[in-house]
Design an enzyme around this catalytic site. Sequence first.
Site, short mmCIF file in Angstrom:
data_model
loop_
_atom_site.label_atom_id
_atom_site.label_comp_id
_atom_site.label_asym_id
_atom_site.label_seq_id
_atom_site.Cartn_x
_atom_site.Cartn_y
_atom_site.Cartn_z
N HIS A 472 0.78 -1.23 0.00
CA HIS A 472 0.00 0.00 0.00
C HIS A 472 0.82 1.29 0.00
CE1 HIS A 472 -3.57 2.27 0.20
NE2 HIS A 472 -4.28 1.48 0.95
N TYR A 588 -14.67 5.67 8.73
CA TYR A 588 -13.68 6.12 7.74
C TYR A 588 -14.15 5.69 6.36
CZ TYR A 588 -8.96 6.58 5.61
OH TYR A 588 -7.88 6.92 4.84
N THR A 601 -5.13 10.45 -0.65
CA THR A 601 -6.48 10.21 -0.11
C THR A 601 -6.82 11.24 0.96
OG1 THR A 601 -5.62 8.69 1.58
CG2 THR A 601 -6.32 7.72 -0.52
#
Length: 783
Positions: A472, A588, A601
């Site tokens: 990630h 979230y 993001t």
Amino acid sequence: MAEAHQAVAFQFTVTPDGIDLHLSHQAFTEIYLSGVRSWKKRIIGLKNSVITGVYPASPSSWLFVVIAILATMYTRSDPSMGLIAKIQEHLPVSQSMSNQCQTLVSAVLFSTMLWLLLIFTMRLCLKQLLSYHRWMFEKHGKMSTTTKVWVALVRIFSGRKPLLYSYQGSLPNLPVPATKDTVKRHLESVRPLMDDTEYERMTKLSAEFESSLGKRLQWYLKLKALWATNYVSDWWEEYVYLRGRSPIMVNSNYYGMDFMYVTPTPIQAARAGNSLHAYFLYRRKLNKEELKPTRIPGTVIPLCSAQCERVFNTTRVPGEETDTVQHWQDSDYIAVYHRGRYFRLRMYHAGRLLSPREIESQIQKILDDPSPPSKGEAKLGALTAGDRIPWAKARVKYFSSGVNKRSLDYIEKAAFFVSLDDEEQGGMADDPTRIDSYAKSLLHGKCYDRWFDKSFTVIYFKNGKMGLNGEHSWADAPVLSHAWQYVLSMDCFQLGYNAEGHCKGEVDSSLPRPQKLNWEIPPECEEQISGSLAVAQALADDVDIHVFAFQEFGKGKIKRCRVSPDAFIQLALQLAHYRDQGRFCLTYEASMTRLFKEGRTETVRSCTSESSAFVRALEGGEAADVCRRLFQEASEKHQHLYRMAMTGAGIDRHLFCLYVVSKYLRVESPFLKEVLSEPWRLSTSQTPLHVEMFDIVNYPEYVSCGGGFGPVADDGYGVCYCALGENMLNFHITCKHSCPDTGANKFGAQIRKALRDLLQLLCPNQTQVKKTEVMQPEVKKDL
């Protein structure tokens, strides 16, 4: 040691008669072709740099400006207003150059400067145009005159046929919100989660922060925003991802799935042949910048493409304090794992990319290879699955020299990693648990048969199913999702298979065999591998996953109710969570900030006062009209928060950066400390579907299951969802077995019920939707 002989271009032997030199023609040929390929890539890169550098103009426009200036001068008028003459006066030329030639050179120099000024002006105008975001807040279907003019100007200044990175120089920088606005929005977001006493305490903490320390921290943050391209992204990558010392498996990495109802071929090697070939075709397009710039669907607005640079040839390297992301410009091979052995498979031969049939043949050689793993090799990958500090120490101690370093380099510098599994995986309509097992295998496997540090690992199962596991830190899921969906599309609709299920084409018999990597693992390192495996295995065993396709309706019917599909699903998740846990929680939802340069993001806090009021009213038995009104308010609020997050006015990234500044200044903030310690018990994300790559109308079975990620909180849920076409929604739910209050299957049941209840509320007169029949697989479409 056949692979060692292939690695050298010559051999020599000392004899009484002198030195006997043996040159390897094949090796020299490969070296030559590799150099040619490298230089071609550099030339293409240079050409693209020029094209991107002058965008939104084109290189040919320079010639147009020069000709226009010379033509004007031919009519005995001076378009430069004396500047050409000034340039000519200061032109360092030889005496042999005529006056007419000096005038020509001066005119060309003036034309070039004028051209560069025009480019700068056009780029500045485009940057200002792309900074306009009011269009996003207008009601759907009602475009203001200002926005219409803006759209026309964006089209004019966007130029023709942009390359992948053409817009990078024109994207605006991420703005720093005002501290008072962020603090106000934060208080608004926590109101439904606190009683009056807690909220009053938080209000005082917020006021103290805003009036004192917040101003100082904001000054430093604005200073960084003036200097850096993006004031968030570098700190986000370092402190959220790379400085984490816990396992990245499950906690950070995510997974992506194959087609839900179709397996194009049951032959493992053949599936690998087509898809690996497609990956390298995608990389070629990426290197040549032939991929179209990503845009917001249905608009002309470009998104930042910076994350695309590290899709391939990238790995995460462990460190004791922090990891680093290393990227190499090129790699002509992949690293392959099978039955405890690691192989190096070259994807080019004689200067060309191997065909799908040739890759299938090479993969089959690995599958048929009877050689056993070296001592300590079989579970070596567990080092990448466990805690980061032990892996960092082991890497320095045991993999810094000799054969271990060479083999590790082959893995880390590979284009990407491939795992060939001996198991069969995939979902079946009559056995939903199989798709849950499939998801778990992709998320963590056996904890040692993936290389979790690579940018991504492609997994091929024995029955032809495949999937991926993504790291990630280097990029967010939509970037890898684009490559994955391109591969799925190419695999079935472009490359295809023959009647027997094999890849099409012929095989060059002179292909060298895949190179088996060698290792010398000492007993102390084996102990470390076992320790990392134990940590990873405990983490993997604790993960509970449930994946299901909701086929009763999809985004098509939701949109006919005049509701945003994302807002509908988010409110359904709020309702389901309240029914499951009996309380509201901090939620979230991942949004993107790629409207800005190097954006990644932002968080949408989906649990709002409006959504809480709606859920309470529905569960409290309020009248349907009241519930519908509250639902509409909650939906509009969610959409507003999502747009605010996309346009740089979110809450969490700003507060995160203020917290980082406070740590650099070594000052404590009770407000920031409490805010950043709040647990996300419901973490959600939407997987984008690139509809242009698939024909969902004519081939509805050729659709990916989407993907998912591990739970963020020990006592919470991770939910990833995807709208597949107009008539299906797919959900991936994760939680932990160790928490007695959570369960992936029971939460899935609550989501299904919530979706039905919301549709019934919004469309009470609509007839009950019949469940879509599951398509039966055809021959060789093994589920």
